[in-house]
Design an enzyme around this catalytic site. Sequence first.
Site, short mmCIF file in Angstrom:
data_model
loop_
_atom_site.label_atom_id
_atom_site.label_comp_id
_atom_site.label_asym_id
_atom_site.label_seq_id
_atom_site.Cartn_x
_atom_site.Cartn_y
_atom_site.Cartn_z
N LYS A 180 12.19 34.53 -27.04
CA LYS A 180 12.01 34.16 -28.47
C LYS A 180 13.13 34.70 -29.35
CE LYS A 180 7.02 33.58 -28.20
NZ LYS A 180 6.73 34.28 -26.94
O1 LIG Z 1 2.89 30.12 -29.00
C1 LIG Z 1 3.05 30.93 -28.08
C2 LIG Z 1 4.30 31.24 -27.57
C3 LIG Z 1 4.39 32.10 -26.52
N1 LIG Z 1 3.29 32.67 -25.99
C4 LIG Z 1 3.48 33.57 -24.82
O2 LIG Z 1 2.83 33.00 -23.69
C5 LIG Z 1 2.16 34.01 -22.94
C6 LIG Z 1 0.67 33.78 -22.98
O3 LIG Z 1 -0.02 34.75 -22.24
P1 LIG Z 1 -1.57 34.57 -21.82
O4 LIG Z 1 -1.86 35.85 -21.10
O5 LIG Z 1 -1.65 33.38 -20.90
O6 LIG Z 1 -2.34 34.40 -23.05
C7 LIG Z 1 2.60 35.35 -23.56
O7 LIG Z 1 3.78 35.73 -22.91
C8 LIG Z 1 2.92 34.96 -25.00
O8 LIG Z 1 3.87 35.82 -25.58
C9 LIG Z 1 2.06 32.38 -26.48
O9 LIG Z 1 1.00 32.88 -26.01
N2 LIG Z 1 1.97 31.50 -27.53
#
Ligand SMILES: O=c1ccn([C@@H]2O[C@H](COP(=O)(O)O)[C@@H](O)[C@H]2O)c(=O)[nH]1
Length: 308
Positions: free
Chosen positions: A105
């Site tokens: 990001k």
């Molecule tokens: O909008 C967003 C952008 C990035 N993320 C990232 O994805 C994963 C989600 O993790 P989970 O454990 O599956 O919830 C995490 O790395 C976030 O930083 C997001 O969730 N939403």
Amino acid sequence: MINKLVEKIKKTGAPIVVGLDPMLSYIPQHILDKAYAEYGETLEGAAEAVWQFNKEIVDKTYDLIPAVKPQIAMYEQFGIPGLEAFKKTVDYCKSKDLVIIGDVKRGDIGSTSAAYATGHLGKIKVGSKEYVPFGEDFATVNPYLGSDGVNPFIDVCKEEKKGLFILVKTSNPSSGEFQDRLIDGRPLYELVGEKVAEWGAECMGDEYSYIGAVVGATYPEMGKVLRKIMPKSYILVPGYGAQGGKGKDLVHFFNEDGLGAIVNSSRGIIAAYKQEAYAKFGAENFGDASRAAVEAMIADISGALAAK
Ligand SMILES: O=c1ccn([C@@H]2O[C@H](COP(=O)(O)O)[C@@H](O)[C@H]2O)c(=O)[nH]1
């Protein structure tokens, strides 16, 4: 790299990404004990545990999936040893022929974005030698500084045949505070989606652009609109599993060709052994629990797409 991603999705039949977001609280005690015995209860010990944990998850899932998404924050929290574990993880996933989406990001003024792009997607010359600093295939980018913050990433992608996933509508509960604000009657995320489509049109692979978007699984109606606004952009969809997204919510993120979206799950896969559904595997076999969770996720999403 977008062509490789699309090919791997077709070959595996799995439009999914395993999110490598290791927290110490997800790492089984036997791995922590071994790492601490070798390196002490230090940042080095924690980073070794992270690396061993990741390696087992990758070993148990790589044949089922096209891609992984290491989240750099989870590594940065352990300082330099954590970043070394990030790099080791990227290199290992590459040796398994996985596509690597660095969830970093980044995005800044142009000159700083250029340095971020070099660090994550490019090469750097030091004297007469050239190095690949981190070496991911895709990076997530924050577009809210405008085009001059994004263009340096696009330039490196063109040179290196890499790709981007640009934040358009994020999955978190308060994403609407700014992203849904109306400008001339249109939500900001739609305007950003249009810009992604414009950037993407100049960066086409065989079927899809290598400039993609991030749209959260937690906002299916917005995903449906954004799919139409960016028909040639791959959508990276976080928010499945731990954040509540389910296969049936995601069908409109995909195009009629069954392609166009790739769904991430991090905690839902890597910490599967802690869930009741996979408790039978036990902490010793956490990698097998992750494999079963990947299989269930593939079945959920492909079942939903087949029923569309
Ligand atoms: O909008 C967003 C952008 C990035 N993320 C990232 O994805 C994963 C989600 O993790 P989970 O454990 O599956 O919830 C995490 O790395 C976030 O930083 C997001 O969730 N939403």
